[in-house]
Scaffold this motif. Structure first.
Motif, PDB file in Angstrom:
ATOM      1  N   TYR A 159       0.827  -1.200   0.000  1.00 34.10           N
ATOM      2  CA  TYR A 159       0.000   0.000   0.000  1.00 34.10           C
ATOM      3  C   TYR A 159       0.868   1.260   0.000  1.00 34.10           C
ATOM      4  O   TYR A 159       0.481   2.291  -0.531  1.00 34.10           O
ATOM      5  CB  TYR A 159      -0.920   0.023   1.224  1.00 34.10           C
ATOM      6  CG  TYR A 159      -2.105  -0.922   1.116  1.00 34.10           C
ATOM      7  CD1 TYR A 159      -3.198  -0.598   0.315  1.00 34.10           C
ATOM      8  CD2 TYR A 159      -2.122  -2.118   1.815  1.00 34.10           C
ATOM      9  CE1 TYR A 159      -4.287  -1.460   0.215  1.00 34.10           C
ATOM     10  CE2 TYR A 159      -3.207  -2.980   1.715  1.00 34.10           C
ATOM     11  CZ  TYR A 159      -4.288  -2.648   0.921  1.00 34.10           C
ATOM     12  OH  TYR A 159      -5.354  -3.490   0.819  1.00 34.10           O
ATOM     13  N   ILE A 160       2.032   1.155   0.653  1.00 35.84           N
ATOM     14  CA  ILE A 160       2.977   2.266   0.711  1.00 35.84           C
ATOM     15  C   ILE A 160       4.391   1.712   0.569  1.00 35.84           C
ATOM     16  O   ILE A 160       4.620   0.507   0.751  1.00 35.84           O
ATOM     17  CB  ILE A 160       2.867   3.052   2.044  1.00 35.84           C
ATOM     18  CG1 ILE A 160       2.915   2.093   3.249  1.00 35.84           C
ATOM     19  CG2 ILE A 160       1.604   3.896   2.067  1.00 35.84           C
ATOM     20  CD1 ILE A 160       2.842   2.800   4.600  1.00 35.84           C
ATOM     21  N   ARG A 161       5.329   2.604   0.231  1.00 39.97           N
ATOM     22  CA  ARG A 161       6.714   2.164   0.030  1.00 39.97           C
ATOM     23  C   ARG A 161       7.482   2.035   1.343  1.00 39.97           C
ATOM     24  O   ARG A 161       8.225   1.092   1.555  1.00 39.97           O
ATOM     25  CB  ARG A 161       7.452   3.156  -0.873  1.00 39.97           C
ATOM     26  CG  ARG A 161       6.956   3.188  -2.305  1.00 39.97           C
ATOM     27  CD  ARG A 161       7.823   4.129  -3.151  1.00 39.97           C
ATOM     28  NE  ARG A 161       7.325   4.186  -4.510  1.00 39.97           N
ATOM     29  CZ  ARG A 161       6.359   5.010  -4.921  1.00 39.97           C
ATOM     30  NH1 ARG A 161       5.809   5.830  -4.061  1.00 39.97           N
ATOM     31  NH2 ARG A 161       5.975   5.008  -6.172  1.00 39.97           N
ATOM     32  N   ASN A 162       7.303   3.042   2.205  1.00 36.84           N
ATOM     33  CA  ASN A 162       8.071   3.089   3.453  1.00 36.84           C
ATOM     34  C   ASN A 162       7.151   3.323   4.638  1.00 36.84           C
ATOM     35  O   ASN A 162       6.070   3.902   4.506  1.00 36.84           O
ATOM     36  CB  ASN A 162       9.111   4.218   3.395  1.00 36.84           C
ATOM     37  CG  ASN A 162      10.047   4.081   2.212  1.00 36.84           C
ATOM     38  OD1 ASN A 162      10.752   3.092   2.105  1.00 36.84           O
ATOM     39  ND2 ASN A 162      10.052   5.065   1.319  1.00 36.84           N
ATOM     40  N   ASN A 163       7.597   2.889   5.802  1.00 32.69           N
ATOM     41  CA  ASN A 163       6.840   3.086   7.033  1.00 32.69           C
ATOM     42  C   ASN A 163       7.058   4.514   7.531  1.00 32.69           C
ATOM     43  O   ASN A 163       8.174   4.864   7.929  1.00 32.69           O
ATOM     44  CB  ASN A 163       7.308   2.080   8.092  1.00 32.69           C
ATOM     45  CG  ASN A 163       6.411   2.050   9.310  1.00 32.69           C
ATOM     46  OD1 ASN A 163       5.866   3.067   9.716  1.00 32.69           O
ATOM     47  ND2 ASN A 163       6.269   0.884   9.918  1.00 32.69           N
ATOM     48  N   PRO A 164       6.019   5.370   7.533  1.00 36.56           N
ATOM     49  CA  PRO A 164       6.194   6.774   7.925  1.00 36.56           C
ATOM     50  C   PRO A 164       6.458   6.981   9.410  1.00 36.56           C
ATOM     51  O   PRO A 164       6.750   8.105   9.826  1.00 36.56           O
ATOM     52  CB  PRO A 164       4.863   7.419   7.514  1.00 36.56           C
ATOM     53  CG  PRO A 164       3.877   6.301   7.576  1.00 36.56           C
ATOM     54  CD  PRO A 164       4.633   5.078   7.142  1.00 36.56           C
ATOM     55  N   SER A 165       6.348   5.912  10.204  1.00 35.11           N
ATOM     56  CA  SER A 165       6.593   6.064  11.648  1.00 35.11           C
ATOM     57  C   SER A 165       7.985   5.600  12.068  1.00 35.11           C
ATOM     58  O   SER A 165       8.335   5.687  13.249  1.00 35.11           O
ATOM     59  CB  SER A 165       5.539   5.285  12.446  1.00 35.11           C
ATOM     60  OG  SER A 165       5.691   3.890  12.269  1.00 35.11           O
ATOM     61  N   ASP A 166       8.780   5.124  11.110  1.00 34.48           N
ATOM     62  CA  ASP A 166      10.135   4.656  11.433  1.00 34.48           C
ATOM     63  C   ASP A 166      10.945   5.749  12.127  1.00 34.48           C
ATOM     64  O   ASP A 166      11.079   6.864  11.600  1.00 34.48           O
ATOM     65  CB  ASP A 166      10.867   4.214  10.164  1.00 34.48           C
ATOM     66  CG  ASP A 166      10.507   2.791   9.751  1.00 34.48           C
ATOM     67  OD1 ASP A 166       9.902   2.079  10.564  1.00 34.48           O
ATOM     68  OD2 ASP A 166      10.824   2.408   8.603  1.00 34.48           O
ATOM     69  N   ASN A 167      11.484   5.419  13.305  1.00 38.32           N
ATOM     70  CA  ASN A 167      12.389   6.290  14.073  1.00 38.32           C
ATOM     71  C   ASN A 167      11.752   7.580  14.589  1.00 38.32           C
ATOM     72  O   ASN A 167      12.445   8.392  15.210  1.00 38.32           O
ATOM     73  CB  ASN A 167      13.629   6.659  13.238  1.00 38.32           C
ATOM     74  CG  ASN A 167      14.448   5.449  12.880  1.00 38.32           C
ATOM     75  OD1 ASN A 167      14.674   4.572  13.710  1.00 38.32           O
ATOM     76  ND2 ASN A 167      14.877   5.367  11.633  1.00 38.32           N
ATOM     77  N   VAL A 168      10.453   7.778  14.362  1.00 33.38           N
ATOM     78  CA  VAL A 168       9.828   9.028  14.791  1.00 33.38           C
ATOM     79  C   VAL A 168       9.834   9.158  16.307  1.00 33.38           C
ATOM     80  O   VAL A 168      10.211  10.203  16.855  1.00 33.38           O
ATOM     81  CB  VAL A 168       8.380   9.137  14.263  1.00 33.38           C
ATOM     82  CG1 VAL A 168       7.672  10.336  14.875  1.00 33.38           C
ATOM     83  CG2 VAL A 168       8.390   9.255  12.739  1.00 33.38           C
ATOM     84  N   LEU A 169       9.400   8.105  17.006  1.00 25.96           N
ATOM     85  CA  LEU A 169       9.347   8.189  18.465  1.00 25.96           C
ATOM     86  C   LEU A 169      10.742   8.326  19.063  1.00 25.96           C
ATOM     87  O   LEU A 169      10.949   9.068  20.027  1.00 25.96           O
ATOM     88  CB  LEU A 169       8.652   6.955  19.035  1.00 25.96           C
ATOM     89  CG  LEU A 169       8.268   7.041  20.511  1.00 25.96           C
ATOM     90  CD1 LEU A 169       7.270   8.166  20.736  1.00 25.96           C
ATOM     91  CD2 LEU A 169       7.663   5.731  20.993  1.00 25.96           C
ATOM     92  N   LYS A 170      11.705   7.642  18.481  1.00 24.20           N
ATOM     93  CA  LYS A 170      13.084   7.726  18.967  1.00 24.20           C
ATOM     94  C   LYS A 170      13.589   9.157  18.868  1.00 24.20           C
ATOM     95  O   LYS A 170      14.237   9.668  19.792  1.00 24.20           O
ATOM     96  CB  LYS A 170      13.982   6.791  18.151  1.00 24.20           C
ATOM     97  CG  LYS A 170      15.430   6.776  18.581  1.00 24.20           C
ATOM     98  CD  LYS A 170      16.235   5.821  17.720  1.00 24.20           C
ATOM     99  CE  LYS A 170      17.703   5.824  18.114  1.00 24.20           C
ATOM    100  NZ  LYS A 170      18.500   4.905  17.258  1.00 24.20           N
ATOM    101  N   GLU A 171      13.279   9.811  17.771  1.00 24.45           N
ATOM    102  CA  GLU A 171      13.720  11.195  17.581  1.00 24.45           C
ATOM    103  C   GLU A 171      13.034  12.131  18.572  1.00 24.45           C
ATOM    104  O   GLU A 171      13.656  13.029  19.137  1.00 24.45           O
ATOM    105  CB  GLU A 171      13.422  11.636  16.147  1.00 24.45           C
ATOM    106  CG  GLU A 171      14.273  10.917  15.105  1.00 24.45           C
ATOM    107  CD  GLU A 171      13.803  11.198  13.691  1.00 24.45           C
ATOM    108  OE1 GLU A 171      12.965  12.114  13.514  1.00 24.45           O
ATOM    109  OE2 GLU A 171      14.258  10.506  12.760  1.00 24.45           O
ATOM    110  N   LEU A 172      11.745  11.919  18.784  1.00 23.99           N
ATOM    111  CA  LEU A 172      11.008  12.801  19.676  1.00 23.99           C
ATOM    112  C   LEU A 172      11.407  12.624  21.135  1.00 23.99           C
ATOM    113  O   LEU A 172      11.358  13.562  21.921  1.00 23.99           O
ATOM    114  CB  LEU A 172       9.506  12.564  19.517  1.00 23.99           C
ATOM    115  CG  LEU A 172       8.913  13.062  18.199  1.00 23.99           C
ATOM    116  CD1 LEU A 172       7.441  12.729  18.113  1.00 23.99           C
ATOM    117  CD2 LEU A 172       9.118  14.548  18.045  1.00 23.99           C
TER     118      LEU A 172
END
Length: 417
Positions: A159-172
Motif C-alpha cells: 500500500y505504501i513504500r516506506n513506514n512513515p513512523s520509522d524512528n519518529v518516536l526515537k527522535e522525539l
C-alpha cells in the motif's frame, strides 16, 4: 496513441490529450484508468501539467507494485484489518491497544489516507498527543507500537513504500517533550523505613506481607496477586511463578462485557521460573496465613479454574493493582508524617513510588550485592538480557559514583594529614 484515421482529442489550448485524459467543462482536468481487477479510478487537477505529474506517480506506484487502491485506503481501514489478522498478543494487551487507537487515533490521524501520510505528519501527531492531549511518553509509546505495526503491514501489502513512523518516536524522545524520568528504586534506608513502618503500624500492618514479598522477590504485580498457596513451597523456600493475574475491560467481546480478572500464562517463556525465598519473605507468607486465620478470611473466588489465592482482601477476593497503589500513597503520606513529627529535619522520607518500583528495588539490591547478571535475568524473568543489562548498568554507575565520592573524601583527609 490514436490509430490512423482516429481524431486526436485536444483540450481548449489545442494540446493533444493522452488516453484516459479529459478536460472538464469547468476547465479542470481528469484522468481515468482501470486496475487489473477491472475497478475504475479517477484523479483530478487544475492544470494538465499538474495532472500529468499525478499520472507519473500512478505509473511509478504500479511499477513498484504499490496497490492502486492505496489512494483511497485510510489508516482506520488498515487498523481494522490489522485487528483481524493480529495474533500472539495477550488479551489484555490487545484490548489496551484497541482502546489506545480508538481513543486517540481513530478520529484524528486514522481518517487520513495512507498514501498521503509523511513522516512529518506522524511526528506532528505525536507532538499533538504530548502538547494538546497531555499524554505521557509511555502512553504515546503504546500508540506508536500499534501504528508502527499497522504501517508495517501496509508496506508488506504494497500500500505504501516506506513506514512513515520509522524512528519518529526515537527522535522525539530526544526532545524536551519526551524526556522520561528514570524509575528510581528505593534506597536501603527508604526500604527499611517502609518495612519497619508497616510492621509496627496497626493501621497498615496487614499490608506488610504482600509488599515485603514484592521487595524480596521482584515479582511483577500480576504474578504476586496471582500466587496460590500451591505455588509456594515453604519447606524448600521456592516460589513457582507459572501464571499471572490480569484485570482489564473486555470491550470487544459482547458476551463478556465489563472489567474483570483473568489468569494468563506468564508474560514470556522466561517469565515461567522458580524464585528462591529469602528469610523475611518466608516469614511474610507465614504472617499472611496467620492474619487470615485470625480474621477468619479465606479465598472465595475462582478465576479461570484457579483458586486458593494467597493475597486476598477482607471479602476473600483477589487484590487489585489499583487498590495496592492507592494503599501505597496512603502509606507514604502517614509514614512521612510520622517521621516528620519525630524529627522535622529528617533526610529519610519515602519518595513517591508504585508497585513496579518495588520490583526495581529488588533488582537494585541484587546488583548492589554483586549477583551475577545471568542469575538476575533468570530471577526477574527477563526474556531479553539487554533489559537486565540496562538496569545493571544504571545501578553499577550509581555505585561507582558513590564509591568514588568516598575515595575523594579519603584523599582529602590524607592531604590534610
Amino acid at each position: 496513441m490514436a490509430t490512423k484515421g482516429q481524431v486526436k482529442r485536444k483540450d481548449k489550448r489545442r494540446v493533444v490529450l493522452k488516453t484516459g485524459e479529459c478536460q472538464r467543462k469547468n476547465g479542470t482536468y481528469s484522468y481515468r484508468w482501470t486496475d487489473s481487477k477491472g475497478k475504475r479510478y479517477s484523479i483530478y487537477a487544475k492544470t494538465l501539467e499538474e495532472l500529468r505529474e499525478k499520472e507519473k506517480e500512478i505509473v511509478k506506484a504500479k511499477n513498484d507494485g504499490i496497490k492502486t487502491e492505496a489512494r483511497y485506503i485510510t489508516v482506520n481501514e488498515l487498523f481494522d484489518l490489522w485487528k483481524v489478522l493480529k495474533r500472539g498478543l495477550k488479551n489484555n494487551t490487545f484490548e489496551n491497544y484497541q482502546y489506545m487507537y480508538n481513543t486517540f487515533v481513530r478520529n484524528n490521524l486514522g481518517k487520513r489516507r495512507i498514501s498521503t501520510l509523511k513522516k512529518s505528519d506522524v511526528k506532528r501527531f505525536y507532538n499533538y498527543l504530548a502538547d494538546e492531549r497531555g499524554l505521557k511518553s509511555s502512553t504515546i509509546d503504546s500508540i506508536h507500537t500499534v501504528l508502527h505495526q499497522v504501517f508495517e503491514m501496509a508496506v508488506d501489502d504494497n500500500y505504501i513504500r516506506n513506514n512513515p513512523s520509522d524512528n519518529v518516536l526515537k527522535e522525539l524522545k530526544q526532545s524536551h517533550i519526551f524526556q522520561i524520568e528514570k524509575k528510581r528504586a528505593l534506597t536501603k534506608p527508604e526500604q527499611e523505613l517502609l518495612l519497619n513502618f508497616l510492621k509496627r503500624n496497626h493501621t497498615y500492618s496487614h499490608w506488610y506481607p504482600i509488599f515485603a514479598v514484592m521487595i524480596g522477590t521482584g515479582l511483577r504485580v500480576g504474578e504476586v496477586t496471582g500466587l496460590r498457596w500451591s505455588d509456594i513451597n515453604l519447606e524448600k523456600g521456592i516460589i513457582d511463578v507459572n501464571h499471572t493475574l490480569v484485570y482489564y475491560c473486555h470491550r470487544q467481546e459482547k458476551a463478556k462485557n465489563g472489567c474483570y480478572f483473568n489468569v494468563n500464562t506468564p508474560k514470556t517463556t522466561a517469565s515461567h521460573r522458580q524464585v528462591p525465598m529469602m528469610g523475611f519473605v518466608k516469614e511474610a507468607f507465614l504472617q499472611e496465613k496467620e492474619n487470615q486465620d485470625t480474621l477468619g478470611i479465606e479465598c472465595k473466588v475462582t478465576i479461570d479454574g484457579y483458586s486458593d489465592f494467597i493475597f486476598i482482601n477482607r471479602f476473600g477476593a483477589t487484590q487489585h493493582q489499583g487498590t495496592l497503589n492507592k494503599a501505597i500513597r496512603r502509606i507514604i503520606r502517614d509514614c512521612n508524617d510520622e517521621e516528620l513529627l519525630k524529627n522535622k529535619d529528617t533526610n529519610i522520607l519515602l519518595p513517591p513510588f508504585s508497585c513496579h518500583i518495588l520490583r526495581h528495588t529488588f533488582t537494585t539490591r541484587m546488583c548492589e550485592a554483586g549477583i551475577n547478571v545471568k542469575v538476575i535475568q533468570d530471577i526477574l524473568g527477563h526474556q531479553d538480557i539487554s533489559t537486565t543489562l540496562n538496569i545493571y548498568a544504571d545501578v553499577t554507575k550509581e555505585l561507582k559514583n558513590k564509591e568514588f565520592k568516598g575515595l575523594d573524601e579519603y584523599f582529602k583527609k590524607g592531604n590534610k594529614e
